[in-house]
Motif scaffolding. Structure first.
Motif, short mmCIF file in Angstrom:
data_model
loop_
_atom_site.label_atom_id
_atom_site.label_comp_id
_atom_site.label_asym_id
_atom_site.label_seq_id
_atom_site.Cartn_x
_atom_site.Cartn_y
_atom_site.Cartn_z
N UNK A 15 0.87 -1.48 0.17
CA UNK A 15 -0.07 -0.50 0.20
C UNK A 15 1.12 1.73 0.74
N UNK A 16 1.88 1.20 0.84
CA UNK A 16 2.48 2.51 1.39
C UNK A 16 3.03 2.70 -0.32
N UNK A 24 3.44 15.27 -3.57
CA UNK A 24 4.14 15.42 -1.90
C UNK A 24 3.16 15.50 -1.19
N UNK A 25 2.07 16.69 -0.99
CA UNK A 25 1.77 16.85 -0.02
C UNK A 25 0.78 15.71 0.23
N UNK A 26 0.18 14.70 -0.85
CA UNK A 26 -0.08 13.52 -0.04
C UNK A 26 0.45 12.21 0.12
N UNK A 27 1.62 12.43 -0.10
CA UNK A 27 2.85 11.10 -0.11
C UNK A 27 2.62 10.83 1.00
N UNK A 28 3.89 9.97 1.03
CA UNK A 28 3.95 8.90 1.82
C UNK A 28 4.38 9.06 3.29
N UNK A 29 5.28 10.68 2.75
CA UNK A 29 5.74 11.13 4.30
C UNK A 29 4.66 11.29 4.70
N UNK A 30 3.33 11.96 4.46
CA UNK A 30 2.35 12.71 4.93
C UNK A 30 1.18 11.07 5.54
N UNK A 31 1.37 9.87 4.94
CA UNK A 31 0.69 9.06 5.10
C UNK A 31 1.37 8.48 6.58
N UNK A 57 -6.94 2.16 9.08
CA UNK A 57 -7.74 3.92 8.29
C UNK A 57 -6.25 4.90 8.07
N UNK A 58 -5.86 5.01 8.99
CA UNK A 58 -4.15 6.09 8.38
C UNK A 58 -3.52 5.87 7.36
N UNK A 59 -3.19 4.57 7.50
CA UNK A 59 -2.80 3.95 5.57
C UNK A 59 -3.18 3.89 4.41
N UNK A 60 -4.86 3.41 4.33
CA UNK A 60 -5.95 4.16 3.71
C UNK A 60 -6.44 5.06 3.12
N UNK A 61 -6.21 6.63 3.98
CA UNK A 61 -7.23 7.18 3.47
C UNK A 61 -7.14 8.60 2.90
#
Length: 214
Positions: A15-16, A24-31, A57-61
């Protein structure tokens, strides 16, 4: 809080990497930030919740953000609910809870989240540093309008952040959190002086550009 190691391994490996499709604003660092913040809120408020659900929930949001940012919460929830691998770890009732929490996480949603899990990820999804706000609003504004000048993007950022975090802003926070309270106070003071806000963001973005971080 401990997360099932097999669930964590599956999400990290499968998923990651999908977040490379987002800006970037919604990329993996944000997750990773939202996951970390979710568990901080759980600990600080002594919440009685399932750690595997919180994590998922956090990982997929935001996984569907690159498909359509305006309806990404619905798309992301749908992607999660169709992931048959998750049924190794969750019942159908739990999948429904996760789906609803993802659908409900958006700050601009009219209604409050239907469950504690939605309230957790919605709160964790809020920035808690002024610099993160300055960077994310600039990056996302650039994505929406690549031809916009920096000065136009700074004006947009002030408008967006005022509507979201200002005294009458729509962003809700559902739990006690000292870090967020301090951030909100600092950001609102900055937003109250538009010229100062723009100058602050201008200097910060110049610094990021010099360091090749944006």
């Amino acid at each position: 809080m401990k997360v099932n190691s097999e669930l964590q391994k599956y999400i990290e490996n499968n998923i990651f990497p999908e977040y490379d499709k987002n800006e970037k604003a919604h990329g993996i660092e944000h997750i990773k930030y939202v996951i970390k913040r979710s568990f901080e809120l759980v600990d600080e408020n002594d919440l009685d919740v399932d750690s595997n659900i919180v994590y998922t929930v956090a990982a997929y949001h935001d996984i569907g953000h690159h498909i359509d940012s305006k309806t990404h919460e619905i798309i992301s929830a749908d992607i999660m609910s169709k992931d048959e691998n998750l049924r190794k770890f969750f019942t159908e009732d739990e999948i429904k809870i996760i789906k609803e929490a993802i659908e409900d996480h958006r700050a601009s949603a009219k209604d409050d989240p239907r469950s504690i899990y939605g309230r957790i990820v919605s709160s964790a999804d809020r920035n808690n540093s002024v610099e993160a706000c300055l960077r994310r609003t600039y990056s996302y504004g650039k994505k929406l309008n690549p031809n916009a000048s920096d000065e136009e993007l700074f004006l947009r950022a002030h408008d967006v952040l005022t509507k979201k975090f200002g005294e009458n802003g729509y962003a809700k926070f559902y739990f006690k959190d000292k870090v967020y309270e301090e951030f909100l106070k600092e950001l609102r003071e900055l937003l109250n002086n538009k010229d100062n806000f723009i100058e602050t963001q201008r200097n910060y973005i110049k610094k990021l550009k010099r360091e090749n971080k944006i």
